[in-house]
Scaffold this motif. Structure first.
Motif, PDB file in Angstrom:
ATOM      1  N   ILE A   1       9.311  10.666  28.087  1.00  0.00           N
ATOM      2  CA  ILE A   1       8.655  11.076  26.851  1.00  0.00           C
ATOM      3  C   ILE A   1       9.502  12.175  26.212  1.00  0.00           C
ATOM      4  O   ILE A   1       9.606  13.284  26.735  1.00  0.00           O
ATOM      5  N   GLU A   2      10.136  11.842  25.090  1.00  0.00           N
ATOM      6  CA  GLU A   2      10.976  12.823  24.399  1.00  0.00           C
ATOM      7  C   GLU A   2      10.101  13.800  23.619  1.00  0.00           C
ATOM      8  O   GLU A   2       9.039  13.436  23.113  1.00  0.00           O
ATOM      9  N   LYS A   3      10.583  15.036  23.520  1.00  0.00           N
ATOM     10  CA  LYS A   3       9.835  16.069  22.803  1.00  0.00           C
ATOM     11  C   LYS A   3      10.706  16.668  21.706  1.00  0.00           C
ATOM     12  O   LYS A   3      11.934  16.751  21.844  1.00  0.00           O
ATOM     13  N   PRO A   4      10.076  17.101  20.616  1.00  0.00           N
ATOM     14  CA  PRO A   4      10.860  17.705  19.520  1.00  0.00           C
ATOM     15  C   PRO A   4      11.603  18.952  19.999  1.00  0.00           C
ATOM     16  O   PRO A   4      11.071  19.764  20.765  1.00  0.00           O
ATOM     17  N   ASP A   5      12.838  19.062  19.546  1.00  0.00           N
ATOM     18  CA  ASP A   5      13.669  20.255  19.775  1.00  0.00           C
ATOM     19  C   ASP A   5      13.954  20.518  21.252  1.00  0.00           C
ATOM     20  O   ASP A   5      14.285  21.646  21.640  1.00  0.00           O
TER      21      ASP A   5
ATOM     22  N   LEU B   1       7.070  11.971  15.365  1.00  0.00           N
ATOM     23  CA  LEU B   1       5.916  11.101  15.146  1.00  0.00           C
ATOM     24  C   LEU B   1       5.280  10.670  16.470  1.00  0.00           C
ATOM     25  O   LEU B   1       4.060  10.565  16.582  1.00  0.00           O
ATOM     26  N   ILE B   2       6.101  10.419  17.474  1.00  0.00           N
ATOM     27  CA  ILE B   2       5.571  10.066  18.793  1.00  0.00           C
ATOM     28  C   ILE B   2       4.767  11.233  19.369  1.00  0.00           C
ATOM     29  O   ILE B   2       3.665  11.040  19.908  1.00  0.00           O
ATOM     30  N   HIS B   3       5.308  12.433  19.247  1.00  0.00           N
ATOM     31  CA  HIS B   3       4.609  13.623  19.747  1.00  0.00           C
ATOM     32  C   HIS B   3       3.269  13.795  19.021  1.00  0.00           C
ATOM     33  O   HIS B   3       2.233  14.085  19.649  1.00  0.00           O
ATOM     34  N   ALA B   4       3.263  13.579  17.702  1.00  0.00           N
ATOM     35  CA  ALA B   4       2.030  13.705  16.930  1.00  0.00           C
ATOM     36  C   ALA B   4       1.026  12.613  17.322  1.00  0.00           C
ATOM     37  O   ALA B   4      -0.183  12.860  17.407  1.00  0.00           O
ATOM     38  N   PHE B   5       1.512  11.411  17.569  1.00  0.00           N
ATOM     39  CA  PHE B   5       0.644  10.300  17.996  1.00  0.00           C
ATOM     40  C   PHE B   5      -0.050  10.629  19.314  1.00  0.00           C
ATOM     41  O   PHE B   5      -1.266  10.465  19.456  1.00  0.00           O
ATOM     42  N   ARG B   6       0.701  11.120  20.288  1.00  0.00           N
ATOM     43  CA  ARG B   6       0.117  11.411  21.598  1.00  0.00           C
ATOM     44  C   ARG B   6      -0.891  12.556  21.494  1.00  0.00           C
ATOM     45  O   ARG B   6      -1.945  12.544  22.144  1.00  0.00           O
ATOM     46  N   ALA B   7      -0.579  13.537  20.662  1.00  0.00           N
ATOM     47  CA  ALA B   7      -1.518  14.653  20.486  1.00  0.00           C
ATOM     48  C   ALA B   7      -2.801  14.171  19.812  1.00  0.00           C
ATOM     49  O   ALA B   7      -3.910  14.598  20.180  1.00  0.00           O
ATOM     50  N   ALA B   8      -2.678  13.276  18.836  1.00  0.00           N
ATOM     51  CA  ALA B   8      -3.856  12.783  18.117  1.00  0.00           C
ATOM     52  C   ALA B   8      -4.808  12.026  19.042  1.00  0.00           C
ATOM     53  O   ALA B   8      -6.032  12.087  18.884  1.00  0.00           O
ATOM     54  N   PHE B   9      -4.263  11.309  20.016  1.00  0.00           N
ATOM     55  CA  PHE B   9      -5.096  10.545  20.942  1.00  0.00           C
ATOM     56  C   PHE B   9      -5.448  11.326  22.206  1.00  0.00           C
ATOM     57  O   PHE B   9      -6.091  10.785  23.109  1.00  0.00           O
TER      58      PHE B   9
ATOM     59  N   LEU C   1      -1.863   7.261  28.730  1.00  0.00           N
ATOM     60  CA  LEU C   1      -3.158   6.620  28.548  1.00  0.00           C
ATOM     61  C   LEU C   1      -2.969   5.108  28.487  1.00  0.00           C
ATOM     62  O   LEU C   1      -1.998   4.628  27.882  1.00  0.00           O
ATOM     63  N   PRO C   2      -3.860   4.323  29.091  1.00  0.00           N
ATOM     64  CA  PRO C   2      -3.793   2.873  28.902  1.00  0.00           C
ATOM     65  C   PRO C   2      -3.826   2.535  27.414  1.00  0.00           C
ATOM     66  O   PRO C   2      -4.641   3.064  26.658  1.00  0.00           O
ATOM     67  N   GLY C   3      -2.911   1.680  27.002  1.00  0.00           N
ATOM     68  CA  GLY C   3      -2.815   1.316  25.588  1.00  0.00           C
ATOM     69  C   GLY C   3      -1.650   1.971  24.868  1.00  0.00           C
ATOM     70  O   GLY C   3      -1.349   1.602  23.736  1.00  0.00           O
TER      71      GLY C   3
ATOM     72  N   VAL D   1       0.850  -1.191   0.000  1.00  0.00           N
ATOM     73  CA  VAL D   1       0.000   0.000   0.000  1.00  0.00           C
ATOM     74  C   VAL D   1       0.885   1.241   0.000  1.00  0.00           C
ATOM     75  O   VAL D   1       1.876   1.310   0.733  1.00  0.00           O
ATOM     76  N   ILE D   2       0.530   2.217  -0.828  1.00  0.00           N
ATOM     77  CA  ILE D   2       1.166   3.538  -0.761  1.00  0.00           C
ATOM     78  C   ILE D   2       0.325   4.387   0.189  1.00  0.00           C
ATOM     79  O   ILE D   2      -0.854   4.623  -0.055  1.00  0.00           O
ATOM     80  N   GLY D   3       0.926   4.818   1.284  1.00  0.00           N
ATOM     81  CA  GLY D   3       0.212   5.623   2.264  1.00  0.00           C
ATOM     82  C   GLY D   3       0.560   7.093   2.126  1.00  0.00           C
ATOM     83  O   GLY D   3       1.736   7.458   2.103  1.00  0.00           O
ATOM     84  N   GLN D   4      -0.447   7.950   2.029  1.00  0.00           N
ATOM     85  CA  GLN D   4      -0.217   9.392   1.970  1.00  0.00           C
ATOM     86  C   GLN D   4      -0.006   9.971   3.366  1.00  0.00           C
ATOM     87  O   GLN D   4       0.419  11.109   3.509  1.00  0.00           O
ATOM     88  N   ARG D   5      -0.315   9.183   4.386  1.00  0.00           N
ATOM     89  CA  ARG D   5      -0.133   9.628   5.777  1.00  0.00           C
ATOM     90  C   ARG D   5       0.065   8.396   6.652  1.00  0.00           C
ATOM     91  O   ARG D   5      -0.281   7.280   6.272  1.00  0.00           O
ATOM     92  N   VAL D   6       0.622   8.619   7.823  1.00  0.00           N
ATOM     93  CA  VAL D   6       0.803   7.542   8.798  1.00  0.00           C
ATOM     94  C   VAL D   6      -0.553   7.233   9.435  1.00  0.00           C
ATOM     95  O   VAL D   6      -1.304   8.147   9.794  1.00  0.00           O
ATOM     96  N   GLU D   7      -0.882   5.963   9.581  1.00  0.00           N
ATOM     97  CA  GLU D   7      -2.115   5.555  10.242  1.00  0.00           C
ATOM     98  C   GLU D   7      -1.871   5.488  11.748  1.00  0.00           C
ATOM     99  O   GLU D   7      -1.141   4.610  12.239  1.00  0.00           O
ATOM    100  N   SER D   8      -2.470   6.433  12.477  1.00  0.00           N
ATOM    101  CA  SER D   8      -2.206   6.540  13.914  1.00  0.00           C
ATOM    102  C   SER D   8      -2.705   5.325  14.685  1.00  0.00           C
ATOM    103  O   SER D   8      -2.086   4.913  15.678  1.00  0.00           O
TER     104      SER D   8
END
Length: 508
Positions: A397-401, A315-323, A331-333, A289-296
């Motif tokens: 939890i590492e953060k960007p920059d 990506l980790i920072h974006a994942f946590r923000a999305a959830f 969060l559990p999980g 599959v060609i993915g245009q975005r990462v599936e969270s």
């Protein structure tokens, strides 16, 4: 000939015969199914190498089956029983819990290298149950255990061949029957090591001390351990001690994922040309599959594979923000990666307890919730035979920059964790997931950098390892975007097994 009866390919049959010769010289004849006592002083090591899909695991499994049929006992890190002078043994090993679980899912009774280096010390009262379950003693009478409890233990062992699991099925906790752990003092016999491309020189030396007969199974196209100067341990073997397997499809039809992985061997192939091959494969087969975005949603159980550390953190920072994860907790999980055990030397027993349960560096873990004590976490160790535990945790939890990680909560000492929604391709070695997302912009960056490792373009080694982590479906992500979650994080997919070691109580 035995090998022809097994319907192996020509190169597998040759490897079978070579291993058979090594075993025969060590006193284990799998052709005539005869054993002689192991002679001291004889040592031999052999490497069977091949790329993904070449049949290494099939050969390992069938050799192990032939050894069992000949009367060789397969040992694990759980319990070994009484030593006999004429006993011949086999241990099937992998460097990580996840790699061992991949073998177990295919019917191969594998354990981790660490569980062989450190063995449990059983309470004598409960060891009588273990001896009975393993067919080495009479059915015991144990105070506090009913006949029904022993029957449950027996039924569990017949189905799973796990002594700790059987004792847990009888209603016992690990802290009841395991009194501690010790470094192995006595050598074993025959060792099969899968994913041996991950071994560093020190691990290999440890294994040579324990196993007079050692057979390594590895992939020469993977990434070498970071501290091995781009070289794998079997690269140092003389040619007469190395056998190479060639491609055998993992399934009846062509596998487009393996086709892409093997295409990387073309020295004239450039990144842009390879990406067009991925696009062509995606048009022809739903397994690519060609993915245009990462599936969270996938990141919670199958991390995005990246090259650059900065990409991983973003990506980790974006994942946590999305959830909607809070900054002051988990969060559990949420997925975690064990980053080692931070305990002083005087707490060696605690360290061994944690490591024996699967909390070794690189282990994949899912956070289930807070423990009963401050700083403790309920955890599910992916790939472990007894995956649920509670342990003192230091979660970063590492953060960007930002140079320093954010620590939502922490015990004074214990198991250290990083977030696991994205991992580097190096750390992904030895693991496989049904669906894998590969972050292509990072591989393009590696190609642009022109870096070379062991004479091969680094991007090709990275792409090969990343692609071959996919068991069923490969998602080639082409853009730096993250899709919105379709559902909240959940842990119901992680069924709680019967065994559970109460590390909270042991560490009080």
């Amino acid at each position: 000939m035995v090998s022809s009866a097994l319907a192996l390919s020509d190169d597998q049959a040759e490897a079978w015969d070579r291993v058979t010769d090594v075993l025969t010289s060590a006193g284990v004849d799998i052709v005539n199914e005869t054993l002689t006592p192991r002679a001291d002083g004889k040592a031999s090591a052999l490497a069977i190498v091949g790329k993904a899909g070449s049949g290494k695991t099939l050969l390992l499994a069938r050799l192990a089956q032939a050894l069992e049929t000949a009367g060789v006992d397969v040992v694990s890190g759980d319990w070994e029983g009484r030593r006999r002078k004429d006993r011949r043994t086999l241990a099937i090993l992998a460097p990580t819990n996840k790699a061992a679980s991949v073998l177990r899912s295919r019917g191969v009774p594998a354990t981790t290298i660490h569980r062989i280096l450190y063995t449990p010390v059983y309470d004598p009262e409960y060891e009588r149950i273990a001896e009975w379950l393993a067919g080495q003693g009479e059915r015991p009478e144990v105070e506090g255990l009913t006949d029904a409890a022993l029957d449950r233990a027996f039924a569990f062992y017949q189905a799973n061949k796990s002594i700790p699991g059987a004792l847990a099925a009888a209603g016992l906790r690990g802290s009841d029957f395991i009194t501690g752990w010790k470094r192995r003092e006595e050598p074993l016999d025959i060792g099969f090591v899968d994913e041996s491309s991950m071994l560093d020189a020190r691990q290999f030396d440890d294994l040579r001390e324990i196993f007079p007969t050692l057979v390594l199974f590895g992939d020469p196209a993977q990434l070498a351990p970071v501290n091995n100067s781009g070289e794998m341990v079997f690269d140092t073997f003389p040619e007469r001690r190395k056998l190479e397997l060639h491609r055998v499809h993992r399934q009846a039809g062509d596998n487009p994922i393996l086709d892409l992985a093997h295409a990387l061997a073309d020295p004239d192939l450039g990144f842009e040309q390879f990406e067009r091959m991925v696009e062509d494969a995606a048009r022809d087969d739903p397994r690519v599959v060609i993915g245009q975005r990462v599936e969270s949603d996938l990141m919670a159980r199958s991390p995005v594979l990246v090259w650059r550390n900065a990409t991983r953190i973003r990506l980790i920072h974006a994942f946590r923000a999305a959830f909607g994860a809070p900054e002051d907790g988990l969060l559990p999980g949420e997925p975690l990666i064990c980053d080692g055990i931070e305990l002083p030397l005087k707490h060696r027993k605690r360290r061994l307890d944690l490591e024996a349960r699967g909390l070794i560096k690189g282990a994949q873990v899912v956070y289930l919730g807070p423990g009963r004590k401050p700083g403790f976490s309920l955890l599910h160790v992916m790939g472990a035979e007894d995956p649920r535990l509670s342990a003192a945790s230091i979660i970063k939890i590492e953060k960007p920059d930002e140079e320093e990680p954010f620590i939502p909560f922490a015990a004074n000492m214990g198991a250290a964790f990083l977030h696991g929604a994205a991992v580097t391709i190096h750390k992904a070695q030895g693991s496989q997931w049904p669906t894998v997302q590969v972050f292509a912009p990072d591989l393009y960056a590696a190609a642009r950098a022109g870096r070379v490792e062991a004479g091969h373009p680094l991007w090709k080694r990275l792409a090969y390892v990343a692609i071959t982590r996919a068991e069923e479906r490969l998602i080639w992500v082409t853009r730096y975007r993250l899709g919105k979650p379709k559902a909240p994080l959940d842990t119901t997919d992680l069924a709680a097994p019967a065994p559970r070691l109460a590390l909270e109580e042991q560490q009080s």
